[in-house]
Every structure is written in C-alpha cells, then in structure tokens.
Scaffold this active site. Structure first.
Site, PDB file in Angstrom:
ATOM      1  N   THR A 111      31.664  53.736   1.866  1.00 31.67           N
ATOM      2  CA  THR A 111      32.562  52.576   1.714  1.00 31.67           C
ATOM      3  C   THR A 111      33.070  52.077   3.062  1.00 31.67           C
ATOM      4  O   THR A 111      33.578  50.963   3.174  1.00 31.67           O
ATOM      5  CB  THR A 111      33.792  52.943   0.869  1.00 31.67           C
ATOM      6  OG1 THR A 111      34.533  53.947   1.593  1.00 31.67           O
ATOM      7  CG2 THR A 111      33.405  53.501  -0.492  1.00 31.67           C
ATOM      8  N   ASP A 208      33.609  67.319  22.697  1.00 31.97           N
ATOM      9  CA  ASP A 208      34.464  67.263  21.512  1.00 31.97           C
ATOM     10  C   ASP A 208      35.803  67.940  21.821  1.00 31.97           C
ATOM     11  O   ASP A 208      35.865  69.164  22.014  1.00 31.97           O
ATOM     12  CB  ASP A 208      33.766  67.957  20.337  1.00 31.97           C
ATOM     13  CG  ASP A 208      34.549  67.757  19.043  1.00 31.97           C
ATOM     14  OD1 ASP A 208      34.000  67.129  18.128  1.00 31.97           O
ATOM     15  OD2 ASP A 208      35.707  68.213  18.951  1.00 31.97           O
ATOM     16  N   ASP A 211      36.855  70.831  19.419  1.00 31.43           N
ATOM     17  CA  ASP A 211      36.078  72.066  19.631  1.00 31.43           C
ATOM     18  C   ASP A 211      36.519  72.770  20.905  1.00 31.43           C
ATOM     19  O   ASP A 211      36.593  74.007  20.956  1.00 31.43           O
ATOM     20  CB  ASP A 211      34.587  71.737  19.732  1.00 31.43           C
ATOM     21  CG  ASP A 211      33.965  71.539  18.363  1.00 31.43           C
ATOM     22  OD1 ASP A 211      34.550  72.017  17.367  1.00 31.43           O
ATOM     23  OD2 ASP A 211      32.906  70.908  18.285  1.00 31.43           O
TER      24      ASP A 211
HETATM   25  N1  URA Z   1      36.182  62.623  19.899  1.00 33.20           N
HETATM   26  C1  URA Z   1      35.999  63.615  20.804  1.00 33.20           C
HETATM   27  O1  URA Z   1      36.494  64.725  20.629  1.00 33.20           O
HETATM   28  N2  URA Z   1      35.258  63.359  21.905  1.00 33.20           N
HETATM   29  C2  URA Z   1      34.707  62.155  22.136  1.00 33.20           C
HETATM   30  O2  URA Z   1      34.059  61.989  23.169  1.00 33.20           O
HETATM   31  C3  URA Z   1      34.895  61.142  21.169  1.00 33.20           C
HETATM   32  C4  URA Z   1      35.645  61.397  20.068  1.00 33.20           C
END
Ligand code: URA
Length: 218
Positions: A111, A208, A211
């Site tokens: 959506t 990320d 992470d």
């Molecule tokens: N979210 C992240 O953790 N890293 C990015 O580069 C983009 C979105």
C-alpha cells in the site's frame, strides 16, 4: 527547491567523532559513545527555539538576571525506533522535563502507507504555542519515515514551526523530501552526505545505524 531549512552543526569535536562513527572497524561501544558526544552539540543547537523566561537569582555575591526554560512549555522528544534510541539518553540529561514519545513505523510494501507498530504519542493538552517536538533519527535517508512522523504530530495539533528533526547524517534527497512538505520544520544534522545507494543507504554514511548501535551486524 527554495532555501533549505537546515542547520549543519560542525566543529572539530564533531569531525573527529564522525570519523570514528564512519569507520567500519569501530565496534558498537565506541560507535555509540562517539554518537552520544555529537548528540550534545545537536541538542544544544535544537534548544535555540525553546522559550525562556527571565528570573532573578541570588548568587553568593549579588543578584543576577538570568533566563530559564519556561515551565509552561511542553517538550516532546520522539525517538524513531530503533536507531533513534541512541539520542534519548542525552535528551533526557539535557531536558529532564521532556516527555519521551517513542515511535515505530515502517512502510507497507503493497500500500506504501505507513504502518505504525509502536506509537507512544499522546494528545496535546497544553497551549499549542508552547508545545515543542524534537524528532530523533540518526539517519535521514529517503525522509519518508521523517515525513510520516512529522505529519502525525501536526495532525495532533503541534505547530509545524515548533518541530525540529535531529539527525546525525542526512542525504540531500531526504532533506528536500522533508523541507518540500514541511518548510517550517528545521532539520539539524552533523553531516550532509552525497547520495543514497540502490538499497536506500546513505553514501558514504555509516551503514545501518541500528545494527551498529545494537551490535546486530551479521
Ligand atoms: N538507515 C540507516 O541505518 N542507514 C542508512 O544509511 C540509511 C537508513
């Protein structure tokens, strides 16, 4: 796009810590510590629009005219899960009176609408001129989750000009996305990076953020 409503906070402490954060060999503990050191500078900048009132304080020597936060203000600090949590601890130190409204959402692939899986926002009860919101997310990439979060606070009655978006690293695409829809929302960041890659990661970025903060890399 007209003039961007953007403040890039920059100084040698921030540069030095950004280098630590960007380095792929930095472990979670050092990553989080460096990020928190930068967070202080971002919040100092973000505090610039908060209302103050004049008070007179007695020092050990004489009386002094001072300014303190207006007690009638409501400050809502809204970390976007999960990476935004890293800013929360610093926000609570600097603004112990703030209400923390965690928010979590993702975009439904079919959506394309935001799905809210966690929303601790409350109705706004105070005079809306005195309600301020700081939305926290270290990475402002496409800007879509930022737009949804801002939109929801505005729907709850928060004034657009009282909302600040705080990120560590932002892409131009994300900033333009937010600013084109909400020109009065100020974006504060420590770095404006080149672009997004095909996966939506900021380049050069840091990978990320969630992470890296929570040590969940493969
Ligand atoms: N979210 C992240 O953790 N890293 C990015 O580069 C983009 C979105």
């Amino acid at each position: 796009m007209e003039k961007l409503n953007l403040k890039i906070v920059s100084n040698p402490i921030i540069s030095n810590n950004l280098a630590i954060i960007r380095d792929k060999n930095t472990d979670s503990e050092k990553f989080s510590s460096a990020l928190k050191r930068i967070a202080y500078a971002l919040f100092y900048e973000a505090s610039n629009n908060l209302p103050l009132v004049d008070v007179n304080i007695e020092t050990p020597v004489a009386n002094a005219n001072c300014s303190v936060f207006d007690k009638d203000m409501q400050l809502i600090v809204a970390p976007i899960l999960r990476a935004g949590l890293i800013f929360q601890e610093i926000a609570q130190k600097l603004f112990p009176f703030a209400n923390i409204h965690h928010i979590g959402m993702y975009r439904d692939e079919k959506t394309l609408e935001p799905v809210w899986y966690y929303d601790k926002r409350k109705e706004i009860k105070k005079d809306k001129n005195k309600v301020y919101v700081m939305i926290l997310d270290p990475m402002l990439a496409t800007g879509n989750s930022s737009v949804y979060s801002i939109e929801n606070f505005i729907n709850k009655g928060v004034l657009e000009q009282n909302i600040t978006f705080i990120s560590l690293i932002a892409s131009l695409q994300g900033i333009e996305n937010v600013n084109s829809k909400f020109p009065n929302v100020k974006i504060i960041t420590a770095s404006l990076d080149e672009k997004l890659n095909y996966k939506g990661y900021i380049v050069p970025g840091l990978g990320d953020a969630g992470d890296r903060i929570f040590n969940t890399l493969d």
